[in-house]
Design a protein around this motif. Sequence first.
Motif, PDB file in Angstrom:
ATOM      1  N   ASN A  96     -37.436  36.018  29.839  1.00  8.49           N
ATOM      2  CA  ASN A  96     -37.393  36.177  31.505  1.00  8.49           C
ATOM      3  C   ASN A  96     -36.485  36.793  32.256  1.00  8.49           C
ATOM      4  N   ASP A 110     -37.756  31.895  27.713  1.00  9.39           N
ATOM      5  CA  ASP A 110     -36.288  31.983  28.111  1.00  9.39           C
ATOM      6  C   ASP A 110     -35.648  32.149  27.107  1.00  9.39           C
ATOM      7  N   THR A 120     -47.836  30.778  27.890  1.00  8.98           N
ATOM      8  CA  THR A 120     -46.297  30.849  27.403  1.00  8.98           C
ATOM      9  C   THR A 120     -46.204  30.584  26.162  1.00  8.98           C
ATOM     10  N   GLU A 135     -43.076  31.470  23.749  1.00 12.67           N
ATOM     11  CA  GLU A 135     -42.001  30.301  23.347  1.00 12.67           C
ATOM     12  C   GLU A 135     -42.067  30.127  21.908  1.00 12.67           C
ATOM     13  N   THR A 170     -40.474  25.827  33.347  1.00 15.93           N
ATOM     14  CA  THR A 170     -40.425  27.251  33.277  1.00 15.93           C
ATOM     15  C   THR A 170     -40.030  27.803  34.423  1.00 15.93           C
TER      16      THR A 170
END
Length: 340
Positions: free
Chosen positions: A327, A157, A256, A260, A15
């Motif tokens: 992000n 992301d 996270t 994700e 990450t």
Amino acid sequence: MKRLRILYLGTLSGTCLDRAHAYRRLGHEVIHLDMRQWLPATAWVDRVTWRIGGHVFSPWLARRMRSELRHQHFDLCHVDNGEWVTPAIIGALKAHCGRVINYNIDDPTGPRDRRRFSAYRRAAPHYDLLAVVRQENVAECQALGARQVTRVWRSADELAHAPRAITPEVAARWHAKALFLGTWMPERGPFLLELIQRGVPLSIRGANWHKAPEWPQLQPHWKGGAIGGHDYAHAIQCAHINIGLLSKGNRDLHTTRSLEIPALGGLFCAERTPEHSELYQEGTEAIFWRDAKECAEHCLALLAQPEKAAAIAAAGHQRFLANRHGNEDILTTVLSKVAP
């Protein structure tokens, strides 16, 4: 926001690398340095960092930093994690960088990893900004003398965690009914074993599961070690249900994976916490539970209702997009706190 020249200090993987790429997509020039590569390639460096503290290596790292940055200037230095960055290193950075900030998704002021983050705590008053992901970290960093602290959500992301096209070959390789993807931790073995005992057809992927006292019962369900990149995305996308477990030692209320999994379009099934409830609507955008019994009941019910499971996964993906927890969004928020 104007284009910045950013010095990015962090590992060239995971990450951390995703965030460096996100800065580039935002239009900034990024010079990425990995301080770990300046230290000997031996496990003893990491053991010393965890057991004594990264400050031990400060004299060598500060000297190397001054050499690397000679004749260079940056608008901003983004330190990711900061387990080796001491006040002396920040001093070297400030001779070449207009602002020095830290972004840390671990728990640097918590009880689990205290020695690992001894350098971080010593350096806290010297940063222009600390970005943290737990509300507790805000007050604790302020108590260390931090000038400015902001709390942000973790992030997925926009590219690394974008859904992929799934071919029949990919689907066959990565198919799972209920998946837990993550590293072994002591509290996780008993939880997953109870799911199995309650009839959940569970697949486990991740590192160090052989250390679990429950390994003899878990081993038939273990499908392999840690994965990343396309394999990570495919595993999540090809699982009917993705189970998210928190790190109790790190005082997590979201991780996270909480971003994700929905970012990739997976069905997110995790512990009911105030932060998870703020992120997603229970029952329509994600599935929450209080214990293994409730988790197993949800998993078995949803596996019997694949259309409902798919609808929840799709709604969770749309909510992730609406929340703007990529992000690029989170880093833009961080930069807005230190913009000149």
